[in-house]
Write a protein that holds these residues in place. Structure first.
Motif, mmCIF file in Angstrom:
data_model
loop_
_atom_site.group_PDB
_atom_site.id
_atom_site.type_symbol
_atom_site.label_atom_id
_atom_site.label_comp_id
_atom_site.label_asym_id
_atom_site.label_seq_id
_atom_site.Cartn_x
_atom_site.Cartn_y
_atom_site.Cartn_z
ATOM 1 N N THR A 55 -6.841 -2.576 -4.847
ATOM 2 C CA THR A 55 -7.708 -2.018 -3.821
ATOM 3 C C THR A 55 -9.159 -2.408 -4.033
ATOM 4 O O THR A 55 -9.970 -2.267 -3.121
ATOM 5 N N THR A 82 -8.504 9.051 -2.283
ATOM 6 C CA THR A 82 -7.867 9.008 -3.594
ATOM 7 C C THR A 82 -6.638 8.118 -3.515
ATOM 8 O O THR A 82 -5.931 8.106 -2.496
ATOM 9 N N THR A 83 -6.405 7.360 -4.579
ATOM 10 C CA THR A 83 -5.304 6.402 -4.618
ATOM 11 C C THR A 83 -4.598 6.490 -5.957
ATOM 12 O O THR A 83 -5.237 6.304 -6.999
ATOM 13 N N ARG A 92 2.030 3.028 -2.213
ATOM 14 C CA ARG A 92 1.667 4.058 -3.178
ATOM 15 C C ARG A 92 0.580 4.977 -2.669
ATOM 16 O O ARG A 92 0.271 5.992 -3.275
ATOM 17 N N GLY A 93 -0.066 4.615 -1.552
ATOM 18 C CA GLY A 93 -1.043 5.510 -0.938
ATOM 19 C C GLY A 93 -0.343 6.553 -0.087
ATOM 20 O O GLY A 93 0.876 6.577 0.058
ATOM 21 N N GLN A 124 -16.336 4.036 -6.395
ATOM 22 C CA GLN A 124 -14.944 4.246 -6.779
ATOM 23 C C GLN A 124 -14.802 4.185 -8.283
ATOM 24 O O GLN A 124 -15.406 3.335 -8.941
ATOM 25 N N SER A 131 0.814 -1.210 0.000
ATOM 26 C CA SER A 131 0.000 0.000 0.000
ATOM 27 C C SER A 131 0.846 1.258 0.000
ATOM 28 O O SER A 131 0.315 2.352 0.150
ATOM 29 N N ASP A 171 -7.043 -3.266 -10.271
ATOM 30 C CA ASP A 171 -6.322 -2.618 -9.184
ATOM 31 C C ASP A 171 -6.623 -3.364 -7.907
ATOM 32 O O ASP A 171 -7.767 -3.685 -7.617
ATOM 33 N N LEU A 186 -4.221 3.172 2.304
ATOM 34 C CA LEU A 186 -5.164 3.233 1.195
ATOM 35 C C LEU A 186 -6.600 3.198 1.702
ATOM 36 O O LEU A 186 -6.904 2.495 2.666
ATOM 37 N N ASP A 244 -6.043 9.169 -10.793
ATOM 38 C CA ASP A 244 -6.230 8.510 -9.490
ATOM 39 C C ASP A 244 -7.538 7.724 -9.454
ATOM 40 O O ASP A 244 -8.502 8.038 -10.163
#
Length: 328
Positions: free
Chosen positions: A138, A319-320, A114-115, A264, A112, A136, A120, A235
């Motif tokens: 998530t 947002t991710t 990248r969060g 999402q 995670s 993805d 995330l 994102d």
């Protein structure tokens, strides 16, 4: 071509997890799909394999070790530390940290990190997870299987047996906190000459169209100012939204009509005006946007909204940043 473990996670469905998780039960039958959000969708149980996994440390810095020769008889879940929060169920929005590990090599293939600060937002939406629009992790139902029916604040390992030519995979997860499902930012002065918005007690907006001419360009106004990370181009965002037609003020789309469950999507997967309303805004913000046909559905021949000017109120909940999952 051999799938990376994270790509494998994205291909799994809740139905396949139900079948795999019930492999050791009498008659090998999956349980009926639950009808209440308070029930467990997969209800993965601990097994000798998941119990053997060793975790030293925590979060994205934890060292996860699967002893050589460990076998997973099905989808197995062991709760290493039980949290003190409410149990997690489908429809909840929670913050998580996680690692994905190849069981045969103990190699970490996804985290995670990248969060923001390695955290995330994860929406437990089983309908979305069965048919993911974005490859993805998530949105993977694997994370539903890991987090569901365990208290927020738990540390968990979920073990997935290999399939086809793909080796077994382990997910180590921490569920950190339940996130708000409406914009949590500070209210600011409503923008002049735009639609007016009144919020119900649960946060659902009612939008009133102003008098005067329709906008010829997309206009974005702020109703609440958040203090979270900014939404970047491309994102994966988590939002609540209400959309109405300028022509008659009627709603044509709304997350609030789906049991107020947030949704999402990737910012590049929506009409231009909606994207302009999101990118650059901070999480926790509530945004008002008026979108003429040119930035809406004007180019989509035959669409019922082709000639409509649209008005949206959007609560930005998370947002991710997305990284493309490549094949090895």
């Amino acid at each position: 071509m051999r799938l990376r473990p994270v790509a494998l996670l994205a291909t799994l469905t809740l139905s396949s997890l139900l079948l795999a998780g019930c492999a050791g039960t009498p008659e090998g039958k999956a349980s009926p799909e639950p009808t209440s959000s308070s029930e467990c969708l997969v209800d993965a149980k601990p097994g000798a394999g998941s119990d053997a996994i060793k975790v030293t440390g925590e979060g994205v810095d934890a060292k996860v070790e699967v002893p050589k020769g460990t076998k997973f008889e099905g989808v197995e879940r062991t709760i290493l530390k039980k949290g003190s929060g409410d149990d997690v169920h489908a429809g909840d929005l929670i913050a998580i940290r996680y690692q994905v590990i190849e069981a045969d090599t103990n190699k970490v293939v996804e985290t995670s990190e990248r969060g923001v600060d390695g955290v995330l937002p994860m929406l437990l939406d089983p309908s979305n997870a069965q048919n993911p629009q974005i490859v993805d992790s998530t949105q993977s139902p694997v994370f539903i299987a890991a987090a569901e029916c365990a208290p927020v604040g738990s540390d968990i390992v979920l073990a997935l047996p290999g399939q086809d030519d793909q080796g077994a995979v382990v997910v180590y997860m921490q569920t950190l906190e339940e996130l708000p499902t409406t914009a949590s930012g500070k209210a600011v002065d409503a923008p002049a000459d735009m639609a007016t918005v009144k919020l119900a007690k649960d946060g659902e907006p009612a939008i009133s169209i102003p008098g005067g001419e329709k906008p010829t360009e997309t206009v974005v106004g702020l109703l609440k100012q958040g203090d979270g990370p900014k939404v970047a181009a491309g994102d994966l965002v988590t939002v609540q939204y209400m959309g109405v037609k300028w022509s008659d003020g009627t709603s044509f789309d709304s997350s609030w009509s789906r049991d107020a469950m947030p949704t999402q999507f990737q910012t590049t997967g929506v009409v231009a005006g909606f994207r302009k309303a999101l990118e650059g805004q901070q999480v926790g913000s509530q945004v008002l946007v008026e979108i003429p046909p040119a930035d809406g559905y004007g180019a989509v021949d035959g669409n019922e909204l082709q000639k409509e000017t649209l008005v949206f109120v959007v609560d930005i909940l998370g947002t991710t940043p997305l990284l493309a999952a490549s094949a090895e």
